[in-house]
Design a protein around this motif. Structure first.
Motif, PDB file in Angstrom:
ATOM      1  N   LEU A 138      47.807  46.159  25.731  1.00  0.00           N
ATOM      2  CA  LEU A 138      48.005  45.264  26.858  1.00  0.00           C
ATOM      3  C   LEU A 138      48.165  46.128  28.101  1.00  0.00           C
ATOM      4  O   LEU A 138      49.174  46.813  28.265  1.00  0.00           O
ATOM      5  CB  LEU A 138      49.248  44.395  26.626  1.00  0.00           C
ATOM      6  N   GLY A 139      47.173  46.138  28.953  1.00  0.00           N
ATOM      7  CA  GLY A 139      47.204  46.995  30.130  1.00  0.00           C
ATOM      8  C   GLY A 139      47.018  48.456  29.743  1.00  0.00           C
ATOM      9  O   GLY A 139      46.387  48.765  28.738  1.00  0.00           O
ATOM     10  N   GLU A 140      47.613  49.347  30.540  1.00  0.00           N
ATOM     11  CA  GLU A 140      47.446  50.775  30.268  1.00  0.00           C
ATOM     12  C   GLU A 140      48.506  51.324  29.325  1.00  0.00           C
ATOM     13  O   GLU A 140      48.250  52.255  28.570  1.00  0.00           O
ATOM     14  CB  GLU A 140      47.487  51.552  31.578  1.00  0.00           C
ATOM     15  N   GLY A 199      51.096  49.003  27.747  1.00  0.00           N
ATOM     16  CA  GLY A 199      51.754  47.962  26.980  1.00  0.00           C
ATOM     17  C   GLY A 199      51.082  47.682  25.646  1.00  0.00           C
ATOM     18  O   GLY A 199      50.007  48.193  25.328  1.00  0.00           O
ATOM     19  N   GLN A 200      51.738  46.833  24.871  1.00  0.00           N
ATOM     20  CA  GLN A 200      51.231  46.471  23.549  1.00  0.00           C
ATOM     21  C   GLN A 200      51.767  45.101  23.172  1.00  0.00           C
ATOM     22  O   GLN A 200      52.911  44.768  23.472  1.00  0.00           O
ATOM     23  CB  GLN A 200      51.701  47.508  22.526  1.00  0.00           C
ATOM     24  N   VAL A 201      50.950  44.297  22.502  1.00  0.00           N
ATOM     25  CA  VAL A 201      51.362  43.001  21.980  1.00  0.00           C
ATOM     26  C   VAL A 201      51.215  43.052  20.470  1.00  0.00           C
ATOM     27  O   VAL A 201      50.205  43.525  19.951  1.00  0.00           O
ATOM     28  CB  VAL A 201      50.475  41.868  22.555  1.00  0.00           C
ATOM     29  N   THR A 202      52.226  42.565  19.765  1.00  0.00           N
ATOM     30  CA  THR A 202      52.177  42.501  18.305  1.00  0.00           C
ATOM     31  C   THR A 202      52.361  41.057  17.886  1.00  0.00           C
ATOM     32  O   THR A 202      53.299  40.396  18.323  1.00  0.00           O
ATOM     33  CB  THR A 202      53.288  43.373  17.688  1.00  0.00           C
ATOM     34  N   PRO A 255      42.382  56.523  21.157  1.00  0.00           N
ATOM     35  CA  PRO A 255      41.794  55.372  21.826  1.00  0.00           C
ATOM     36  C   PRO A 255      42.637  54.122  21.565  1.00  0.00           C
ATOM     37  O   PRO A 255      43.112  53.896  20.462  1.00  0.00           O
ATOM     38  CB  PRO A 255      40.406  55.254  21.207  1.00  0.00           C
ATOM     39  N   ARG A 256      42.844  53.327  22.613  1.00  0.00           N
ATOM     40  CA  ARG A 256      43.644  52.115  22.491  1.00  0.00           C
ATOM     41  C   ARG A 256      42.733  51.002  22.009  1.00  0.00           C
ATOM     42  O   ARG A 256      41.842  50.565  22.724  1.00  0.00           O
ATOM     43  CB  ARG A 256      44.273  51.777  23.837  1.00  0.00           C
ATOM     44  N   ARG A 257      42.949  50.551  20.792  1.00  0.00           N
ATOM     45  CA  ARG A 257      42.145  49.471  20.238  1.00  0.00           C
ATOM     46  C   ARG A 257      43.013  48.620  19.332  1.00  0.00           C
ATOM     47  O   ARG A 257      44.116  49.008  18.953  1.00  0.00           O
ATOM     48  CB  ARG A 257      40.948  50.024  19.493  1.00  0.00           C
ATOM     49  N   VAL A 258      42.508  47.473  18.947  1.00  0.00           N
ATOM     50  CA  VAL A 258      43.235  46.549  18.083  1.00  0.00           C
ATOM     51  C   VAL A 258      43.305  47.139  16.679  1.00  0.00           C
ATOM     52  O   VAL A 258      42.322  47.634  16.145  1.00  0.00           O
ATOM     53  CB  VAL A 258      42.526  45.172  18.061  1.00  0.00           C
TER      54      VAL A 258
END
Length: 120
Positions: free
Chosen positions: A90-92, A94-97, A63-66
């Motif tokens: 970020l989106g489907e 992407g990722q922000v760090t 699962p994509r979570r923070v």
């Protein structure tokens, strides 16, 4: 005393040279590596006996979570350190760090070098 050592040295040398003339046993046919066809058969049996591996399209995505980490450090002389890192979807795909860090070295134990003299 010297003659005893000389006789022992000559006897040891002579015994070693006589032993060197004897035939040395080499590997027999029983120790030979298996034939190529036997090796291929072993590999085929190993692959057939191994459990099935899931393909990439069959694997479940996490699962994509923070998520992230937090670290703190405290040392002698007033040293303090803290940092926080977070990874956000970020989106489907992407990722922000984001990372923040603060370090306080506290009391400086050694004085800085004096400034260079100005040339006039």
């Amino acid at each position: 005393m010297r003659s005893t050592w000389a006789i022992c040295a000559v006897a040891a040398f002579w015994a070693n040279s006589a032993a060197a003339e004897e035939a040395i046993a080499t590997a027999s046919r029983a120790d030979a590596p298996p034939a190529v066809s036997e090796t291929a058969a072993q590999i085929d049996r190993w692959i057939a006996d191994s459990p099935a591996v899931a393909r990439d399209d069959e694997r479940l995505e996490a699962p994509r979570r923070v998520h992230g980490e937090v670290a703190v450090g405290v040392g002698t002389g007033g040293y303090r350190h803290a940092h926080v890192v977070t990874h956000m979807p970020l989106g489907e795909k992407g990722q922000v760090t984001i990372a923040l860090s603060k370090t306080d070295y506290g009391r400086v134990r050694f004085a800085p070098p004096p400034p260079l003299a100005e040339f006039r």
